[in-house]
Design an enzyme around this catalytic site. Structure first.
Site, PDB file in Angstrom:
ATOM      1  N   HIS A   1       0.849  -1.188   0.000  1.00 40.95           N
ATOM      2  CA  HIS A   1       0.000   0.000   0.000  1.00 40.95           C
ATOM      3  C   HIS A   1       0.889   1.244   0.000  1.00 40.95           C
ATOM      4  CE1 HIS A   1      -3.996  -1.851   1.671  1.00 40.95           C
ATOM      5  NE2 HIS A   1      -3.460  -2.582   0.706  1.00 40.95           N
TER       6      HIS A   1
ATOM      7  N   GLU B   1       1.141   3.893   1.915  1.00 39.71           N
ATOM      8  CA  GLU B   1       1.790   4.286   3.180  1.00 39.71           C
ATOM      9  C   GLU B   1       2.905   3.316   3.548  1.00 39.71           C
ATOM     10  OE1 GLU B   1      -1.446   3.751   2.615  1.00 39.71           O
ATOM     11  OE2 GLU B   1      -2.728   4.934   3.939  1.00 39.71           O
TER      12      GLU B   1
ATOM     13  N   CYS C   1      -5.687   2.126   5.978  1.00 42.44           N
ATOM     14  CA  CYS C   1      -6.378   0.879   6.329  1.00 42.44           C
ATOM     15  C   CYS C   1      -5.753   0.349   7.628  1.00 42.44           C
ATOM     16  CB  CYS C   1      -6.260  -0.140   5.194  1.00 42.44           C
ATOM     17  SG  CYS C   1      -4.681  -1.032   5.166  1.00 42.44           S
TER      18      CYS C   1
ATOM     19  N   CYS D   1      -2.008  -0.343   7.396  1.00 48.92           N
ATOM     20  CA  CYS D   1      -1.164   0.858   7.327  1.00 48.92           C
ATOM     21  C   CYS D   1      -1.210   1.634   8.647  1.00 48.92           C
ATOM     22  CB  CYS D   1      -1.600   1.735   6.169  1.00 48.92           C
ATOM     23  SG  CYS D   1      -1.349   0.927   4.568  1.00 48.92           S
TER      24      CYS D   1
END
Lengths: 155, 155
Positions: free
Chosen positions: B52, B54, B82, B85
């Site tokens: 992801h 991040e 999420c 993260c």
């Protein structure tokens, strides 16, 4: 209940801790009865706060399978996953997870797992690390572009 | 409130989505007013469910700083993190997080963020992915060994 795969995860956790790779955590991922990935904590040895045992194992298994999904796989981890690893497990979608130590056990030996689970329940503004929303309108335009994108690969 | 760093995160989210790297998510990490890391979603292009925006940015920033901690840093992400993260952010410990789209916005365009937040609140046995505890006693012995380890590097 003894289980050879969990024993492997526990053995890795001890061995890699003794080798000073990081914290005392190990994981293995099984498909069709065979190990397809091993993982161990490497946070301090690789300067990567995301290098938890489960994360490393998931990334290795996905590379092995040439897939971003772990259907048909089981994860054995020597400790209940922290929120980061739990999230990664949900994104990877294995069939089942076996764990040994609990988040409370991890807290007992100095890890933040239980604290982070508490923080997740709090509203963003009340957290120890402050979260602030800005520019939602501009960002949402990109989300709309994703919705309209015809050749997108969903996951 | 306009902000140039958030604009950069949003620009990355659009550009990398258009290049078919993955979902429409971007992030930058700032220290002393300068960008030290950029991240974007690479799940489908690298077969890595943990890639992801991040996560990628945090790993890059830590590599840059030769540290597993992000003290003095701010993260700008085009969407609320999420659970994976968010967990990674807590382990990396930046000073502050700015976000634009919400978890609900992400759910609206087909991502599981809100679902995973709901799952985290459930007891392990009631989750969609089943979690089962085994061999805690054997694993806890390794935790005790960590407690007694004299040359451990805590994190």
């Amino acid at each position: 209940m003894k289980n050879k795969h969990m024993q492997q995860a526990i053995d890795i956790s001890l061995q890699k801790m003794e080798e000073n790779c990081g914290g005392p955590f190990g994981a293995v991922i099984i498909k069709d009865g065979e190990i397809i990935a091993r993982g161990w904590n490497q946070v301090t040895s690789t300067n990567d706060p995301t290098a938890h045992a489960e994360m490393v194992a998931i990334r290795t298994a996905c590379k092995h399978l040439h897939s971003f999904q772990l259907e048909g796989c089981e994860i054995y981890t020597s400790c209940y996953p922290c929120p980061m690893c739990l999230g990664a497990i949900y994104w990877a979608r294995p069939d089942k997870v076996y764990y040994a130590n609990t988040a409370k056990d991890a807290a007992h030996i100095g890890f933040d797992d239980a604290f982070i689970y508490e923080e997740i329940k709090r509203p963003p503004a009340q957290r120890k690390i402050p979260f602030q929303q800005i520019m939602r309108e501009e960002a949402f335009r990109v989300f709309k572009a994703w919705q309209e994108k015809e050749d997108k690969l969903e996951y």
